[in-house]
Design a protein around this motif. Structure first.
Motif, short mmCIF file in Angstrom:
data_model
loop_
_atom_site.label_atom_id
_atom_site.label_comp_id
_atom_site.label_asym_id
_atom_site.label_seq_id
_atom_site.Cartn_x
_atom_site.Cartn_y
_atom_site.Cartn_z
N MET A 12 0.86 -1.18 0.00
CA MET A 12 0.00 0.00 0.00
C MET A 12 0.90 1.23 0.00
SD MET A 12 -3.06 -1.03 -0.25
CE MET A 12 -4.03 0.42 0.12
N VAL A 13 0.39 2.32 -0.56
CA VAL A 13 1.15 3.56 -0.66
C VAL A 13 0.43 4.66 0.10
CG1 VAL A 13 2.02 5.30 -2.27
CG2 VAL A 13 2.09 2.90 -2.91
N LEU A 14 1.18 5.40 0.90
CA LEU A 14 0.68 6.55 1.64
C LEU A 14 1.30 7.80 1.03
CD1 LEU A 14 1.26 5.22 5.27
CD2 LEU A 14 -0.87 5.17 3.96
N ILE A 15 0.49 8.83 0.84
CA ILE A 15 0.95 10.08 0.23
C ILE A 15 0.57 11.24 1.16
CG2 ILE A 15 0.74 11.61 -1.77
CD1 ILE A 15 1.84 8.96 -2.55
N PHE A 16 1.52 12.17 1.35
CA PHE A 16 1.28 13.33 2.20
C PHE A 16 1.62 14.61 1.45
CE2 PHE A 16 2.05 9.75 4.94
CZ PHE A 16 1.04 9.85 5.88
N ASP A 17 0.89 15.67 1.78
CA ASP A 17 1.15 16.97 1.15
C ASP A 17 2.05 17.82 2.04
OD1 ASP A 17 -0.46 18.08 3.18
OD2 ASP A 17 -2.16 18.42 1.85
N GLU A 18 2.26 19.08 1.66
CA GLU A 18 3.15 19.97 2.40
C GLU A 18 2.66 20.30 3.81
OE1 GLU A 18 0.32 22.15 -0.17
OE2 GLU A 18 1.88 20.72 -0.66
N ASP A 19 1.39 20.04 4.10
CA ASP A 19 0.84 20.23 5.45
C ASP A 19 0.79 18.92 6.22
OD1 ASP A 19 0.39 23.00 5.03
OD2 ASP A 19 -1.46 22.52 3.94
N ASP A 20 1.44 17.88 5.70
CA ASP A 20 1.45 16.54 6.29
C ASP A 20 0.06 15.91 6.37
OD1 ASP A 20 4.24 16.44 6.52
OD2 ASP A 20 4.18 17.48 8.44
N GLU A 21 -0.81 16.34 5.47
CA GLU A 21 -2.14 15.74 5.34
C GLU A 21 -2.09 14.67 4.26
OE1 GLU A 21 -4.88 16.50 7.17
OE2 GLU A 21 -3.75 17.97 8.33
N GLN A 22 -2.83 13.58 4.46
CA GLN A 22 -2.87 12.54 3.45
C GLN A 22 -3.61 13.02 2.21
OE1 GLN A 22 -3.83 8.57 4.72
NE2 GLN A 22 -3.25 9.04 6.83
N ILE A 23 -3.20 12.50 1.06
CA ILE A 23 -3.86 12.81 -0.21
C ILE A 23 -4.49 11.51 -0.70
CG2 ILE A 23 -3.60 13.77 -2.52
CD1 ILE A 23 -0.95 15.01 -1.60
N PRO A 24 -5.76 11.28 -0.37
CA PRO A 24 -6.40 9.99 -0.65
C PRO A 24 -6.44 9.60 -2.13
CG PRO A 24 -7.80 11.36 0.75
CD PRO A 24 -6.64 12.20 0.32
N GLU A 25 -6.54 10.56 -3.03
CA GLU A 25 -6.67 10.21 -4.45
C GLU A 25 -5.41 9.56 -5.03
OE1 GLU A 25 -6.14 14.76 -4.29
OE2 GLU A 25 -7.25 13.26 -3.19
N TYR A 26 -4.28 9.65 -4.31
CA TYR A 26 -3.05 9.00 -4.77
C TYR A 26 -2.74 7.73 -3.99
CZ TYR A 26 -1.74 13.09 -7.53
OH TYR A 26 -1.70 14.09 -8.47
N GLN A 27 -3.48 7.45 -2.95
CA GLN A 27 -3.19 6.29 -2.11
C GLN A 27 -3.85 5.04 -2.67
OE1 GLN A 27 -2.36 8.44 2.06
NE2 GLN A 27 -4.38 7.63 1.87
N GLY A 28 -3.23 3.91 -2.38
CA GLY A 28 -3.77 2.64 -2.84
C GLY A 28 -2.67 1.62 -3.03
N ARG A 29 -2.98 0.58 -3.78
CA ARG A 29 -2.00 -0.47 -4.08
C ARG A 29 -0.91 0.09 -4.98
NH1 ARG A 29 -1.85 -4.58 -1.34
NH2 ARG A 29 -0.80 -5.72 -2.98
N TYR A 30 0.32 -0.25 -4.66
CA TYR A 30 1.49 0.25 -5.39
C TYR A 30 1.33 0.10 -6.90
CZ TYR A 30 6.36 0.46 -6.95
OH TYR A 30 7.53 0.77 -7.61
N GLU A 31 0.94 -1.08 -7.34
CA GLU A 31 0.82 -1.35 -8.77
C GLU A 31 -0.22 -0.46 -9.44
OE1 GLU A 31 0.35 -3.68 -6.37
OE2 GLU A 31 2.21 -4.80 -6.47
N GLU A 32 -1.22 -0.04 -8.70
CA GLU A 32 -2.30 0.75 -9.26
C GLU A 32 -2.03 2.26 -9.27
OE1 GLU A 32 -5.64 -0.44 -6.90
OE2 GLU A 32 -5.56 -2.51 -7.64
N VAL A 33 -1.18 2.74 -8.37
CA VAL A 33 -0.96 4.19 -8.25
C VAL A 33 0.44 4.65 -8.65
CG1 VAL A 33 -2.73 4.43 -6.46
CG2 VAL A 33 -0.35 4.03 -5.79
N LYS A 34 1.35 3.72 -8.85
CA LYS A 34 2.75 4.05 -9.11
C LYS A 34 2.94 5.03 -10.27
CE LYS A 34 7.10 2.03 -10.59
NZ LYS A 34 7.81 0.82 -10.99
#
Length: 65
Positions: A12-34
């Protein structure tokens, strides 16, 4: 904007922005979001592996990620 990208042991991939907030639209299975993450992440984004769930995340290059 993407600030940090973390790949976990379960692929699974976790993505954070400059405010350390998660960005859900980029998160998911590595193969699907890479490709979208690599395309949209700015050059200053930090990539990491958190494969052992230890306290430290290992920083890696964009190419290794």
């Amino acid at each position: 904007m993407i600030k940090s990208v973390i790949r976990c042991p379960n692929n699974m991939v976790l993505i954070f922005d400059e405010d350390d907030e998660q960005i859900p639209e980029y998160q998911g299975r590595y193969e699907e979001v890479k490709e979208r993450i690599l395309r949209d992440a700015p050059s200053e984004a930090v990539f990491g592996h958190w494969f052992d769930y230890e306290t430290d995340i290992r920083t890696v290059s964009r190419e290794e990620w």
